[in-house]
Design a protein around this motif. Sequence first.
Motif, PDB file in Angstrom:
ATOM      1  N   CYS A  48      -4.608  10.704  -9.126  1.00 39.56           N
ATOM      2  CA  CYS A  48      -5.316   9.248  -9.547  1.00 39.56           C
ATOM      3  C   CYS A  48      -5.392   8.389  -8.867  1.00 39.56           C
ATOM      4  O   CYS A  48      -5.349   7.936  -7.928  1.00 39.56           O
ATOM      5  CB  CYS A  48      -4.254   8.472 -10.427  1.00 39.56           C
ATOM      6  N   LYS A  49      -6.110   7.017  -9.801  1.00 42.76           N
ATOM      7  CA  LYS A  49      -6.407   5.755  -8.698  1.00 42.76           C
ATOM      8  C   LYS A  49      -4.692   4.903  -8.181  1.00 42.76           C
ATOM      9  O   LYS A  49      -4.342   5.059  -9.017  1.00 42.76           O
ATOM     10  CB  LYS A  49      -7.470   4.730  -9.438  1.00 42.76           C
ATOM     11  N   ARG A  50      -5.202   4.646  -6.484  1.00 46.36           N
ATOM     12  CA  ARG A  50      -3.868   3.624  -6.736  1.00 46.36           C
ATOM     13  C   ARG A  50      -4.283   2.881  -6.473  1.00 46.36           C
ATOM     14  O   ARG A  50      -5.868   2.684  -5.445  1.00 46.36           O
ATOM     15  CB  ARG A  50      -2.942   4.362  -5.242  1.00 46.36           C
ATOM     16  N   SER A  51      -3.353   1.513  -6.256  1.00 49.90           N
ATOM     17  CA  SER A  51      -4.270  -0.070  -5.612  1.00 49.90           C
ATOM     18  C   SER A  51      -4.668   0.801  -4.653  1.00 49.90           C
ATOM     19  O   SER A  51      -5.461   0.045  -4.228  1.00 49.90           O
ATOM     20  CB  SER A  51      -3.081  -0.572  -6.218  1.00 49.90           C
ATOM     21  N   PRO A  71       5.542   1.231  -2.069  1.00 48.41           N
ATOM     22  CA  PRO A  71       5.662   1.832  -3.261  1.00 48.41           C
ATOM     23  C   PRO A  71       5.863   3.545  -2.854  1.00 48.41           C
ATOM     24  O   PRO A  71       6.591   4.296  -3.443  1.00 48.41           O
ATOM     25  CB  PRO A  71       5.220   1.404  -4.049  1.00 48.41           C
ATOM     26  N   GLY A  72       5.630   3.869  -1.290  1.00 47.34           N
ATOM     27  CA  GLY A  72       5.620   4.976  -1.556  1.00 47.34           C
ATOM     28  C   GLY A  72       4.718   5.657  -0.127  1.00 47.34           C
ATOM     29  O   GLY A  72       4.539   5.244   0.107  1.00 47.34           O
ATOM     30  N   VAL A  73       5.444   6.434   0.632  1.00 50.10           N
ATOM     31  CA  VAL A  73       5.768   7.339   1.924  1.00 50.10           C
ATOM     32  C   VAL A  73       5.372   8.831   1.899  1.00 50.10           C
ATOM     33  O   VAL A  73       6.492   9.271   1.727  1.00 50.10           O
ATOM     34  CB  VAL A  73       5.949   6.493   3.155  1.00 50.10           C
ATOM     35  N   LEU A  74       3.947   8.953   2.646  1.00 51.39           N
ATOM     36  CA  LEU A  74       4.594  10.877   2.954  1.00 51.39           C
ATOM     37  C   LEU A  74       4.257  10.860   4.418  1.00 51.39           C
ATOM     38  O   LEU A  74       3.236  10.055   5.276  1.00 51.39           O
ATOM     39  CB  LEU A  74       3.114  11.388   2.446  1.00 51.39           C
ATOM     40  N   VAL A  75       5.385  11.612   4.511  1.00 54.92           N
ATOM     41  CA  VAL A  75       4.989  12.120   6.231  1.00 54.92           C
ATOM     42  C   VAL A  75       4.636  13.403   6.149  1.00 54.92           C
ATOM     43  O   VAL A  75       5.146  13.788   6.287  1.00 54.92           O
ATOM     44  CB  VAL A  75       6.396  11.538   6.788  1.00 54.92           C
ATOM     45  N   VAL A  76       3.608  13.893   7.426  1.00 51.85           N
ATOM     46  CA  VAL A  76       3.402  15.145   8.088  1.00 51.85           C
ATOM     47  C   VAL A  76       3.258  15.658   8.422  1.00 51.85           C
ATOM     48  O   VAL A  76       2.613  14.574   9.368  1.00 51.85           O
ATOM     49  CB  VAL A  76       1.649  15.500   6.468  1.00 51.85           C
ATOM     50  N   ALA A  77       3.919  16.455   9.538  1.00 47.02           N
ATOM     51  CA  ALA A  77       4.020  16.863  10.660  1.00 47.02           C
ATOM     52  C   ALA A  77       2.527  17.213  10.970  1.00 47.02           C
ATOM     53  O   ALA A  77       2.221  18.644  10.024  1.00 47.02           O
ATOM     54  CB  ALA A  77       5.155  17.360  11.245  1.00 47.02           C
ATOM     55  N   GLY A  78       1.330  17.327  12.461  1.00 44.26           N
ATOM     56  CA  GLY A  78       0.126  17.919  12.029  1.00 44.26           C
ATOM     57  C   GLY A  78      -0.676  17.048  13.074  1.00 44.26           C
ATOM     58  O   GLY A  78      -0.848  16.439  13.744  1.00 44.26           O
ATOM     59  N   ASP A  79      -1.867  18.135  13.447  1.00 50.16           N
ATOM     60  CA  ASP A  79      -2.615  17.836  14.460  1.00 50.16           C
ATOM     61  C   ASP A  79      -3.684  17.734  14.224  1.00 50.16           C
ATOM     62  O   ASP A  79      -4.513  18.770  13.110  1.00 50.16           O
ATOM     63  CB  ASP A  79      -2.458  19.263  15.452  1.00 50.16           C
ATOM     64  N   ALA A 109       0.844  -0.899   0.078  1.00 54.76           N
ATOM     65  CA  ALA A 109       0.143   0.338   0.044  1.00 54.76           C
ATOM     66  C   ALA A 109       0.965   1.229  -0.008  1.00 54.76           C
ATOM     67  O   ALA A 109       1.819   1.384   0.211  1.00 54.76           O
ATOM     68  CB  ALA A 109      -0.795   0.145   1.230  1.00 54.76           C
ATOM     69  N   TYR A 110       0.632   2.567  -0.657  1.00 56.62           N
ATOM     70  CA  TYR A 110       1.052   3.468  -0.503  1.00 56.62           C
ATOM     71  C   TYR A 110      -0.045   4.311   0.640  1.00 56.62           C
ATOM     72  O   TYR A 110      -1.227   3.568   1.351  1.00 56.62           O
ATOM     73  CB  TYR A 110       0.431   4.557  -1.512  1.00 56.62           C
ATOM     74  N   LEU A 111       1.599   5.113   1.921  1.00 54.53           N
ATOM     75  CA  LEU A 111       0.904   5.515   3.040  1.00 54.53           C
ATOM     76  C   LEU A 111       1.133   7.244   2.971  1.00 54.53           C
ATOM     77  O   LEU A 111       2.299   7.739   2.751  1.00 54.53           O
ATOM     78  CB  LEU A 111       1.949   4.597   4.100  1.00 54.53           C
ATOM     79  N   ALA A 112       0.148   7.622   3.809  1.00 58.65           N
ATOM     80  CA  ALA A 112       0.094   8.851   4.024  1.00 58.65           C
ATOM     81  C   ALA A 112      -0.085   8.485   5.220  1.00 58.65           C
ATOM     82  O   ALA A 112      -0.588   8.258   5.800  1.00 58.65           O
ATOM     83  CB  ALA A 112      -1.261   9.866   3.520  1.00 58.65           C
ATOM     84  N   LEU A 113       1.027   9.607   6.309  1.00 64.06           N
ATOM     85  CA  LEU A 113       1.238   9.003   7.570  1.00 64.06           C
ATOM     86  C   LEU A 113       0.926  11.006   8.341  1.00 64.06           C
ATOM     87  O   LEU A 113       2.138  11.311   8.014  1.00 64.06           O
ATOM     88  CB  LEU A 113       2.067   8.882   8.226  1.00 64.06           C
TER      89      LEU A 113
END
Length: 87
Positions: A77-80, A48-56, A23-27
């Motif tokens: 675009c549609k990701r698996s 295959p891809g990870v986005l890390v964002v600091a936030g509350d 899975a692609y991840l957005a954290l």
Amino acid sequence: MSVDDVCVCITQHLAYEYARRGAYLALVARREESLREVGDAALAAGSPGVLVVAGDVSSPDDCRKFVDDTIRYFGRCKRSTLVIICC
């Protein structure tokens, strides 16, 4: 163990499990340094891809930024599988 520590532990296990499944991840979480470590390990586990964002996530402004950053990073675009994990 604090609530934050438990949250990070749960986030780690979710991220690693989804990463192993490709899975692609957005954290997003307040603790950026810990979250980056989770993101790096998730990449190593197979994501295959990870986005890390600091936030509350209790802040509407931070939530809007997180959604905007996620769309910019992954596109519309549609990701698996794109999994968003908030802590």
